[in-house]
Enzyme design. Structure first.
Site: not given
Lengths: 259, 552
Positions: B261, B304
């Site tokens: 991420n 995420d």
């Protein structure tokens, strides 16, 4: 009752290291040890001159642990003598003008691990020690920094885990220093194969070892025709002179793993 | 088209008997390259460079799987979920335990030959547990990355370190949790730290000396293509970690890596732009580190959705034409099929409920549908799936993956100030629960009583047909599941889950054939191997490594 190693593999090494009886060797070394008087004198010098910066336990200065033999640059007793008399670390370690007796005493106290009852071992020149290690048979069984056989214990980090006194004792009297786990093993399999090696692990039913051809082996005891563990090390007491042993100890102490 | 070796049981037994039960043979690059031709060993993290986690072994079958019994158990000496993947080489198993120990284990008895211990620096930081996922081997050396971002080469016979190098700056929270990938004469690793504002990279080291051969930053610097997808100095601390072992196609000479991420995790408004190459797969030349192609799954990710899944390489027919493909069930909830020669997007299908995007364009770019403040996003923060390895069976043609169903998160983006080595998260999130304050789910199971229940999510093992993106069958579990997958040539599928159940299923139908309750959560794929003619299956559950074999 242990067995005697009979492999040709070990014979050259054994011949090189077969030396005088243990008592004789110890006697010959007496004059090269620091006396208990020196250690005691050293303890007084340490308290008055050294402890202020190095601390009671010798580990206050970063990167230095005197009691455990960890120094920034010094390795041999001669190195320590030079550092104490001329100073080091760009003046942060001042030069000390000690009498010869006090100087030897301070080194003895450090080498005895700050133990007034302890034994201080003379530590010689690591470079000479390295040459002895290569030439006099140690390297034919022991491995250092990726060089040499794996049959005997690897010594790459031995200077981190052994005191000078233990190293000297190992050289003079290997039987008194052999760790039980490292005891030589001889096994005969049901198929008749004889396996010799150094024990790595053992439980009720199995044993793990590194054999004389450097192979990891795991053996099930119930499958073995014979199985023996010897308390007699392959290594023999050294025949080296006391100065050579001091050099060898100096070299071994310098082995502190990867840089 | 790739053919699968069918190894007759008798031949295998002979191989097993002839293979000396000790270290001695060298694990050459050629052996790793042809790992599928020696299924008695498990030579790399993902089994082979294709990363299908499919074994050619077939001694354990649907008929005799009921005769499996525990042969031995090895307990981890350190508390915390054990996520390591053992490898097995010529009768020796190498497995890591927390924090950075390597153990050489007898795979028949579970007895330990030696332990190498690396003590990570005290300032080592990892977001999600002191995990290490295993080692790589080449010739007579075993390689491990460490929590303090170092790479260590260890003598495979005696467990002594041969060299050690710094890969990343531990004080800036770089870390390594993945098993390295060996390609030719190089050891390749990526770094973790996506929650601490690192600038991610993949780096290669000479296997003999540890000298760095190349380094590819997963965030392009000024002047490099893709740099324009970052604003200001965001690229300097934009995350894009690489923490799961990649795959390799020797014919194309390309390695494939999933990238994590962007940071800060949950505040995409703070880092405008696509944020390349976060949440992407990158194809790197293993000799030079040159980027050959990339495909980004989730541009400007605010959820995420690390793309750290294992790139699964398959050679199958696509619309009647044999093609070199890559299958990818992504944390963002879509199952993708890519052409691994060019990176071309072929198809993408949601495999769980997805509402952060309303679909994918013709090029695979998601159509974003960010939810209003306070409203849930599906899939939730842990994703539709995550890092746990899937499997592809060339025999069934199916892709097997653990997924999280009915699991959503409410995000709370906030402005974060970057400080090197400190958490850089951009706010927080809550798991959607039916009543306020009820227990949710997160990383790892923390309670033997399931008081969160399936009301906040549950696990589904999906057998996805890559041609349709649809599940041919599913296997439902009450709790969510992080179980990795293993398939065998006898059409068995071995996997587990958070509840500690270890399952053997029929890989064609999903029928449960056998199970064992191992007591701790299973968060890594099982492996299988043969020693002395007997097939074993090893799996880690909680703090224990359990190895099964057929009853004598």
């Amino acid at each position: 009752m242990g067995f005697m190693p009979a492999l040709v593999y070990f014979s050259a090494f054994v011949m090189l290291l077969v030396g005088p009886e243990q008592g004789m060797a110890q006697g010959a070394f007496a004059d090269h040890r620091y006396t208990s008087e020196a250690i005691e004198a050293g303890s007084r010098v340490y308290v008055s001159d050294c402890a202020l910066c190095h601390g009671t336990n010798g580990d206050v200065v970063d990167g230095v642990d005197l009691r455990r033999g960890v120094f920034r640059t010094a390795e041999s007793d001669e190195d320590l003598r030079r550092v104490i008399t001329t100073g080091a670390a760009e003046g942060r370690m001042p030069a000390f003008n000690l009498s010869l007796v006090d100087l030897d005493g301070a080194i003895a106290y450090i080498r005895a691990g700050f133990d007034p009852e302890g034994i201080a071992v003379k530590v010689g020149d690591p470079a000479r020690g390295r040459a002895i290690f290569q030439a006099d048979g140690c390297a034919s069984c022991h491995r250092v920094n990726g060089q040499g056989p794996r049959t005997a214990p690897d010594l790459s980090e031995i200077g981190l885990v052994r005191t000078p006194a233990v190293l000297q004792r190992t050289l003079l009297n290997p039987s008194a220093a052999l760790l039980p786990i490292n005891r030589p093993v001889r096994a005969v399999t049901g198929a008749g194969e004889t396996i010799r090696g150094r024990r790595l692990n053992e439980d009720t039913y199995t044993v793990q070892l590194i054999d004389s051809e450097e192979r990891l082996r795991s053996l099930v005891k119930a499958d073995l025709a014979e199985y023996e563990v010897s308390s007699t090390p392959i290594m023999r007491p050294t025949a080296l002179s006391s100065d050579q042993v001091a050099d060898l100890v100096g070299y071994l102490l310098s082995l502190r793993g990867l840089p | 088209m790739r053919t699968v070796r069918h190894v007759p049981l008798l031949a295998l037994a002979v191989v097993g008997l002839l293979a000396p039960h000790h270290v001695g043979a060298q694990v050459t690059y050629d052996r790793i390259l042809n790992a599928s031709s020696e299924p008695e060993n498990w030579l790399t993290y993902n089994g082979t460079y294709m990363s299908q986690r499919h074994s050619g072994l077939r001694q354990i079958t649907a008929t005799n799987v009921g005769d499996l019994e525990s042969k031995w158990v090895l307990q981890n000496q350190v508390f915390g979920a054990w996520q390591s993947n053992p490898i097995v080489v010529d009768g020796i198993m190498y497995v890591t335990q927390r924090p950075n120990d390597v153990m050489a284990v007898d795979p028949v008895t579970g007895r330990v030959f030696w332990i190498y211990r690396h003590t990570p620096a005290e300032n080592a930081r990892v977001c999600c547990g002191a995990n290490n996922r295993g080692v790589a081997i080449l010739d007579d050396k075993v390689f491990m990355g460490t929590l303090d971002a170092r790479l260590v080469a260890i003598d495979a016979t005696n467990g002594k370190p041969l060299w050690e190098v710094e890969v990343g700056d531990v004080s800036a929270a770089y870390s390594i949790t993945m098993a390295p990938l060996v390609v030719k004469d190089k050891v390749i690793v990526g770094v973790g730290g996506g929650e601490y504002g690192i600038r991610g990279f993949v780096a290669a080291y000479d296997a003999d000396t540890g000298e760095e051969a190349w380094r590819f930053y997963t965030i392009p610097g000024p002047g490099e293509p893709g740099h324009e997808t970052w604003d200001g100095d965001d690229w300097e601390h934009g995350g894009a970690s690489v923490w799961v072992t990649g795959s390799y196609d020797p014919d194309l000479n390309l390695t494939y890596w999933g990238v994590g991420n962007p940071g800060p995790d949950w505040n995409p408004g703070q880092r405008p732009g696509d944020n390349l190459y976060s949440d992407s797969v990158i194809a790197l030349d293993p000799d030079t580190g040159e980027l050959v192609w990339h495909f980004q799954f989730t541009p400007n990710d605010g959820y995420d959705y690390d793309s750290v899944q294992v790139p699964v390489l398959v050679d199958i027919e696509w619309n009647g034409v044999p093609r070199r493909l890559m299958l990818w069930a992504n944390r963002n909830g879509y199952f993708y099929v890519l052409d691994r020669v060019t990176g071309e997007f072929l198809t993408g299908t949601p495999f769980v409920r997805v509402n952060w995007s309303s679909g994918l364009t013709e090029t695979g770019r998601p159509i974003p549908t960010p939810q209003p403040a306070g409203q849930p996003t599906w899939p939730g923060n842990q994703g539709g799936t995550n890092w746990y390895p899937p499997s592809f069976s060339p025999l069934t043609g199916l892709f097997y993956v653990s997924s999280w169903e009915d699991y959503a998160t409410i995000y709370r983006p906030e402005e974060s100030v970057f400080t090197p080595g400190r958490a850089f998260l951009g706010g927080g999130f809550d798991v959607l629960t039916p009543t306020p304050g009820a227990p949710g789910v997160g990383i790892g199971r923390t309670n033997p009583i399931n008081n969160w229940t399936d009301a906040v999510g549950h696990g589904t093992l999906k057998a996805i047909d890559p041609r349709t993106g649809e599940a041919r069958w599913t296997f439902e579990q009450f709790d969510v599941s992080d179980g990795g997958m293993l398939t065998t040539a006898s059409d068995l599928l071995f996997t587990g889950g958070r509840e500690g159940h270890f399952h053997a299923l029929d890989a064609r139908t999903g029928e449960l054939l056998w199970k064992a309750s191992l007591g701790g959560q299973i968060v890594m794929a099982p492996i299988t191997y043969v020693v002395d003619g007997r097939q074993y299956v090893s799996v880690i559950s909680g703090h224990t490594l359990v190895t099964f074999g057929l009853r004598d």
